[in-house]
Design an enzyme around this catalytic site. Structure first.
Site, short mmCIF file in Angstrom:
data_model
loop_
_atom_site.label_atom_id
_atom_site.label_comp_id
_atom_site.label_asym_id
_atom_site.label_seq_id
_atom_site.Cartn_x
_atom_site.Cartn_y
_atom_site.Cartn_z
N GLU A 1 -9.86 -2.32 5.38
CA GLU A 1 -10.46 -2.03 6.67
C GLU A 1 -11.68 -2.92 6.91
OE1 GLU A 1 -8.74 -0.34 8.50
OE2 GLU A 1 -8.09 1.59 7.72
N HIS B 1 -7.24 -5.24 10.23
CA HIS B 1 -7.03 -5.00 8.80
C HIS B 1 -5.74 -5.65 8.29
CE1 HIS B 1 -4.86 -0.85 9.47
NE2 HIS B 1 -3.98 -1.82 9.45
N ASN C 1 -7.44 -3.29 14.31
CA ASN C 1 -8.84 -3.56 13.98
C ASN C 1 -8.96 -4.77 13.03
OD1 ASN C 1 -7.93 -2.58 11.55
ND2 ASN C 1 -9.33 -0.83 11.44
N ASP D 1 0.81 -1.22 0.00
CA ASP D 1 0.00 0.00 0.00
C ASP D 1 0.84 1.27 0.00
OD1 ASP D 1 0.91 -0.53 2.58
OD2 ASP D 1 -1.07 -1.00 3.36
C1 F6R Z 1 1.41 -1.72 6.14
C2 F6R Z 1 0.08 -2.30 6.19
C3 F6R Z 1 -0.71 -2.35 7.46
C4 F6R Z 1 0.11 -2.73 8.69
C5 F6R Z 1 -0.76 -2.76 9.94
C6 F6R Z 1 0.05 -3.00 11.18
O1 F6R Z 1 1.93 -1.79 4.84
O2 F6R Z 1 -0.39 -2.69 5.20
O3 F6R Z 1 -1.74 -3.31 7.29
O4 F6R Z 1 0.73 -3.96 8.48
O5 F6R Z 1 -1.44 -1.54 10.07
O6 F6R Z 1 0.85 -1.89 11.40
P1 F6R Z 1 2.00 -1.86 12.49
O7 F6R Z 1 3.01 -2.85 12.07
O8 F6R Z 1 2.54 -0.46 12.45
O9 F6R Z 1 1.35 -2.21 13.78
#
Ligand code: F6R
Length: 247
Positions: free
Chosen positions: A143, A138, A136, A67
């Site tokens: 989401e 995701h 959450n 992303d």
């Molecule tokens: C990042 C991504 C997100 C993260 C997720 C966890 O490229 O796609 O899905 O993997 O938000 O984020 P952290 O590792 O910061 O807790």
């Protein structure tokens, strides 16, 4: 699903990096799907260390990122492209033209998403996808409520995600509200998936995603349907597993 228990963040990082190394050694021209965020920083550090020791070679590897924020240039320090450069790409022998992150600067969302999806197709698909898990539930920026059958698309970020990511920005108002993300279908097409999770803050998400019902309300739960998923999680992230799993 293969669940690998790690003691703490460092142990999770080493174990996950070991699995990625095995992939690169087994298939030197593999296509790695990569993630950003706090979780993979230790993994990338470990891969860099092994690269510097001469144990890893990325000269034939290609990468695609999950992303990118819509509206941020590659050179913006908050962009995921910049993150990848800072945490991994600048230290290893990956070819610049073999690195694909959705183009945040392209404001034509349809075009940006089509291009990313096309890049993945042209590479012959993703061999190995690294994922983090949102609090959450995701994955990527899919989401809660996201349709399972989507390819790369433009998403409005959930308020909780904007708040969670504000730590990387000056204030919550500076966090972009939209992102381009691989959809669930793109992710599910990866041949192998590795999910890295750490910390108590993720314990509920781990329980719901991997030990609860498969539902769009918990996007990560779809991974239960993938034939080759490994989860590496530290003790804190596993602290809320249903009793039956502990026994
Ligand atoms: C990042 C991504 C997100 C993260 C997720 C966890 O490229 O796609 O899905 O993997 O938000 O984020 P952290 O590792 O910061 O807790």
């Amino acid at each position: 699903m293969n669940l690998i228990k790690a003691e703490n963040y460092q142990d999770m990082s080493r174990k996950a990096a070991n699995i990625i190394s095995a992939q690169v050694i087994m298939k030197p021209d593999c296509v790695l799907g990569l993630a950003t965020g706090s979780t993979p920083i230790g993994i990338y550090r470990q891969l860099v260390e092994w690269y510097e020791k001469g144990d890893l070679d990325f000269s034939r590897v290609s990468t695609v990122n999950l992303d990118e924020y819509r509206g941020l240039k590659h050179t913006d320090p908050q962009s995921y492209y910049y993150f990848m450069k800072q945490n991994l790409f600048q230290y290893i022998n990956i070819r610049e033209k073999a690195v694909f992150v959705p183009d945040g600067e392209e404001m034509d969302a349809e075009k940006a998403c089509k291009n990313h999806e096309q890049a993945i197709q042209d590479l012959g698909g993703i061999d190995f996808q690294l994922l983090g898990l949102g609090k959450n539930g995701h994955i990527g920026f899919n989401e809660p409520g996201a349709a399972f059958e989507k390819d790369t698309y433009c998403v409005n970020l959930a308020d909780s995600t904007i708040k969670a990511n504000a730590r990387f920005f000056g204030s919550v108002d500076e966090v972009p509200t939209q992102a381009y993300t691989m959809g669930i279908r793109t992710i599910m097409h990866a041949k192998k998936i590795l999910v890295a999770v750490n910390g108590e803050g993720k314990a509920q998400a781990v329980r719901e995603a991997f030990f609860g019902p498969v539902t769009p309300q918990v996007p990560g739960s779809i991974l239960q349907m993938h034939p080759d998923v490994t989860v590496v999680a530290d003790e804190a992230a596993l602290s809320q597993l249903p009793d039956v799993i502990h026994k």
